[in-house]
Write an enzyme that holds these catalytic residues in place. Structure first.
Site, PDB file in Angstrom:
ATOM      1  CB  CYS A 118      -0.837  -0.112   1.486  1.00  0.00           C
ATOM      2  SG  CYS A 118      -1.856  -1.229   0.919  1.00  0.00           S
ATOM      3  CG  HIS A 258      -3.022   3.506   2.520  1.00  0.00           C
ATOM      4  ND1 HIS A 258      -4.079   2.828   0.754  1.00  0.00           N
ATOM      5  CD2 HIS A 258      -2.901   2.257   2.819  1.00  0.00           C
ATOM      6  CE1 HIS A 258      -4.049   1.229   0.939  1.00  0.00           C
ATOM      7  NE2 HIS A 258      -3.916   0.948   2.432  1.00  0.00           N
ATOM      8  CG  ASN A 288      -6.532  -0.971   1.008  1.00  0.00           C
ATOM      9  OD1 ASN A 288      -5.667  -0.882   0.560  1.00  0.00           O
ATOM     10  ND2 ASN A 288      -6.324  -1.385   2.238  1.00  0.00           N
TER      11      ASN A 288
HETATM   12  N1  ACO Z   1     -18.521  -8.600  10.086  1.00  0.00           N
HETATM   13  C1  ACO Z   1     -18.693  -9.456  10.966  1.00  0.00           C
HETATM   14  N2  ACO Z   1     -17.895  -9.469  11.580  1.00  0.00           N
HETATM   15  C2  ACO Z   1     -16.731  -9.669  11.813  1.00  0.00           C
HETATM   16  C3  ACO Z   1     -16.070  -8.864  10.217  1.00  0.00           C
HETATM   17  C4  ACO Z   1     -16.887  -8.913   9.538  1.00  0.00           C
HETATM   18  N3  ACO Z   1     -16.523  -8.858   8.159  1.00  0.00           N
HETATM   19  N4  ACO Z   1     -14.834  -9.372  10.414  1.00  0.00           N
HETATM   20  C5  ACO Z   1     -14.155  -9.389  11.208  1.00  0.00           C
HETATM   21  N5  ACO Z   1     -15.042  -9.756  12.480  1.00  0.00           N
HETATM   22  C6  ACO Z   1     -15.178 -10.013  13.374  1.00  0.00           C
HETATM   23  C7  ACO Z   1     -14.192 -11.140  14.199  1.00  0.00           C
HETATM   24  O1  ACO Z   1     -14.862 -12.202  14.057  1.00  0.00           O
HETATM   25  C8  ACO Z   1     -14.165 -10.484  15.044  1.00  0.00           C
HETATM   26  O2  ACO Z   1     -15.057 -11.480  16.041  1.00  0.00           O
HETATM   27  P1  ACO Z   1     -14.877 -12.315  17.750  1.00  0.00           P
HETATM   28  O3  ACO Z   1     -14.474 -10.881  18.939  1.00  0.00           O
HETATM   29  O4  ACO Z   1     -15.836 -13.199  17.941  1.00  0.00           O
HETATM   30  O5  ACO Z   1     -13.707 -13.265  16.746  1.00  0.00           O
HETATM   31  C9  ACO Z   1     -14.527  -9.420  15.560  1.00  0.00           C
HETATM   32  O6  ACO Z   1     -15.270  -9.299  14.494  1.00  0.00           O
HETATM   33  C10 ACO Z   1     -13.580  -8.391  15.717  1.00  0.00           C
HETATM   34  O7  ACO Z   1     -13.698  -6.792  15.684  1.00  0.00           O
HETATM   35  P2  ACO Z   1     -13.174  -6.244  16.576  1.00  0.00           P
HETATM   36  O8  ACO Z   1     -12.132  -7.127  16.805  1.00  0.00           O
HETATM   37  O9  ACO Z   1     -13.404  -4.975  17.086  1.00  0.00           O
HETATM   38  O10 ACO Z   1     -12.761  -6.125  14.772  1.00  0.00           O
HETATM   39  P3  ACO Z   1     -11.237  -4.180  14.513  1.00  0.00           P
HETATM   40  O11 ACO Z   1     -12.484  -2.938  15.145  1.00  0.00           O
HETATM   41  O12 ACO Z   1     -10.208  -4.341  15.102  1.00  0.00           O
HETATM   42  O13 ACO Z   1     -11.745  -3.803  13.176  1.00  0.00           O
HETATM   43  C11 ACO Z   1     -10.800  -4.156  10.615  1.00  0.00           C
HETATM   44  C12 ACO Z   1     -11.495  -4.958  12.399  1.00  0.00           C
HETATM   45  C13 ACO Z   1     -11.935  -3.641  10.447  1.00  0.00           C
HETATM   46  C14 ACO Z   1     -10.191  -4.839  10.658  1.00  0.00           C
HETATM   47  C15 ACO Z   1      -9.780  -3.319  11.438  1.00  0.00           C
HETATM   48  O14 ACO Z   1      -8.823  -4.359  12.109  1.00  0.00           O
HETATM   49  C16 ACO Z   1      -8.781  -2.808  10.621  1.00  0.00           C
HETATM   50  O15 ACO Z   1      -9.013  -2.161   9.627  1.00  0.00           O
HETATM   51  N6  ACO Z   1      -7.334  -3.232  10.769  1.00  0.00           N
HETATM   52  C17 ACO Z   1      -6.685  -2.866   9.463  1.00  0.00           C
HETATM   53  C18 ACO Z   1      -6.581  -3.565   8.447  1.00  0.00           C
HETATM   54  C19 ACO Z   1      -5.671  -2.944   7.048  1.00  0.00           C
HETATM   55  O16 ACO Z   1      -6.538  -1.966   6.905  1.00  0.00           O
HETATM   56  N7  ACO Z   1      -5.604  -3.751   6.139  1.00  0.00           N
HETATM   57  C20 ACO Z   1      -5.341  -3.532   4.541  1.00  0.00           C
HETATM   58  C21 ACO Z   1      -4.181  -3.683   3.787  1.00  0.00           C
HETATM   59  S1  ACO Z   1      -2.512  -2.455   5.083  1.00  0.00           S
HETATM   60  C22 ACO Z   1      -3.165  -1.083   5.389  1.00  0.00           C
HETATM   61  O17 ACO Z   1      -3.629  -0.463   3.942  1.00  0.00           O
HETATM   62  C23 ACO Z   1      -3.120   0.150   6.456  1.00  0.00           C
END
Ligand code: ACO
Length: 331
Positions: A118, A258, A288
């Site tokens: 990214c 980004h 993204n």
């Molecule tokens: N729908 C419903 N539930 C979901 C989904 C979904 N699509 N995805 C995950 N969950 C659940 C998980 O299974 C987990 O459940 P559990 O607690 O029972 O195990 C729970 O939701 C996780 O919730 P949170 O921990 O509150 O999620 P969070 O607030 O951390 O959000 C996310 C998750 C969106 C992935 C966030 O951490 C994030 O955006 N991280 C950055 C990732 C990213 O952007 N990567 C791209 C490449 S790097 C970059 O570009 C910067």
């Protein structure tokens, strides 16, 4: 790495290509156990574009490049360097840059890919700046093109809701009346690469070595950790670029970061104490798109006349590698 404030790099043309097919959160509800409410609250993403079979990374990159060249009023034969940032090339070789160059009719022009996930577009901008400064190139095409739908595990709700396809391109050249990139900052932390990676199945042992234990050929991500690292690394990198350029927050007219998640963007501007209304965001429409995010955002911000001549723009990115980069660009 210290950078000189007299680069003169000017973005003289921008272009984009976004596939017509829109995949909404409602569509994703039919694929995995998720909801529009969860995706919107956690990421701010409403929809993303998905490429058709014909819309390869090269195809999208070529379309974005043609628009950028037309806006720059240049022909492909005026180019003396083509750089492409992508993690989803059509082939390991030839590079996407070579494929794009062939489609543009820029035969003979040096062309190569660079890969910083990214952060790829900003890495490319920093590389382009060096060629402009030394005089080794005059007109450079820089393309960010991604077909992430091909490398997403569509059964994994943790990742499949986040990504989309698209391409953006810029033509940069050195202009005497432009102060260009006032400062840049970039870095990488390969030791943390497991937090976000995409294996190359072709690189695994086949005939002699026994196959490695099953390892997914899709994006693998530790979302929470990446979230934290992205905010910290982008804020730190942005501050380093601002310090090097000698600009204060109030001098920055627009932040283009980004586009991974609206909460990452919000946390970044909060950490920097930057007014949210001066931060460009289109993540709700495209998700993204990795290396394509910043050039697409630049194109849209410029088209919407949010960037005026001499504006100081903060560009900042974070991605797999791990990698990060930032730049202060005088428009
Ligand atoms: N729908 C419903 N539930 C979901 C989904 C979904 N699509 N995805 C995950 N969950 C659940 C998980 O299974 C987990 O459940 P559990 O607690 O029972 O195990 C729970 O939701 C996780 O919730 P949170 O921990 O509150 O999620 P969070 O607030 O951390 O959000 C996310 C998750 C969106 C992935 C966030 O951490 C994030 O955006 N991280 C950055 C990732 C990213 O952007 N990567 C791209 C490449 S790097 C970059 O570009 C910067």
């Amino acid at each position: 790495m210290p950078s000189r404030p007299d680069s003169g790099l000017k973005v003289v043309g921008t272009g984009v290509y976004l596939p017509a097919r829109v995949l909404t959160n409602a569509d994703l509800e039919k694929l995995v156990d998720t909801s529009d409410e969860w995706i919107m609250t956690r990421t701010g993403i409403k929809e993303r574009r998905i490429a058709s079979e014909q819309e390869t990374s090269t195809f999208m990159g070529v379309a974005a490049a043609k628009q950028a060249l037309a806006n720059a009023k240049l022909k492909a034969t005026d180019l003396d360097l083509i750089l492409t940032a992508t993690v989803t090339p059509d082939s390991m070789f030839p590079s996407s840059a070579c494929r794009i160059s062939a489609e543009l009719g820029a035969t003979g022009c040096p062309a190569f890919d660079l890969q910083a996930a990214c952060s790829g577009f900003l890495y490319g901008l920093i590389v382009a700046d060096q060629f402009l400064k030394t005089g080794a190139a005059k007109n450079i095409l820089l393309v960010g093109t991604e077909r992430l739908s091909s490398v997403v595990d569509w059964r994994d709700r943790n990742t499949c809701v986040l990504f989309g396809d698209g391409a953006g391109a810029v033509v940069v050249r050195r202009e005497p009346d432009s102060r260009g990139l006032l400062a840049t900052d970039w870095g990488a932390d390969g030791a943390s690469s497991e937090l976000l990676h995409l294996n190359n199945p072709m690189a695994r042992g086949k005939a002699i070595a026994p196959p490695a234990p099953a390892s997914p050929d899709c994006i693998v991500m530790a979302g929470k950790e990446i979230f934290k690292q992205a905010v910290t690394a982008m804020a730190d990198s942005a501050r380093r670029s601002m310090d090097k350029a000698g600009v204060r927050l109030e001098d920055i007219t627009c932040v283009i970061s980004h586009q991974a998640n609206i909460r990452i963007i919000d946390a970044l501007v909060e950490k920097l104490k930057f007014p949210r209304e001066r931060c460009f965001a289109n993540v709700h429409r495209y998700g993204n798109m990795s290396a394509a995010c910043i050039p697409v955002a630049l194109h849209e911000a410029a088209s919407e006349r949010k960037l005026q001549q001499s504006d100081k723009i903060l560009l900042v990115a974070f991605g797999g590698g791990l990698t990060w980069a930032s730049a202060i660009l005088e428009w």
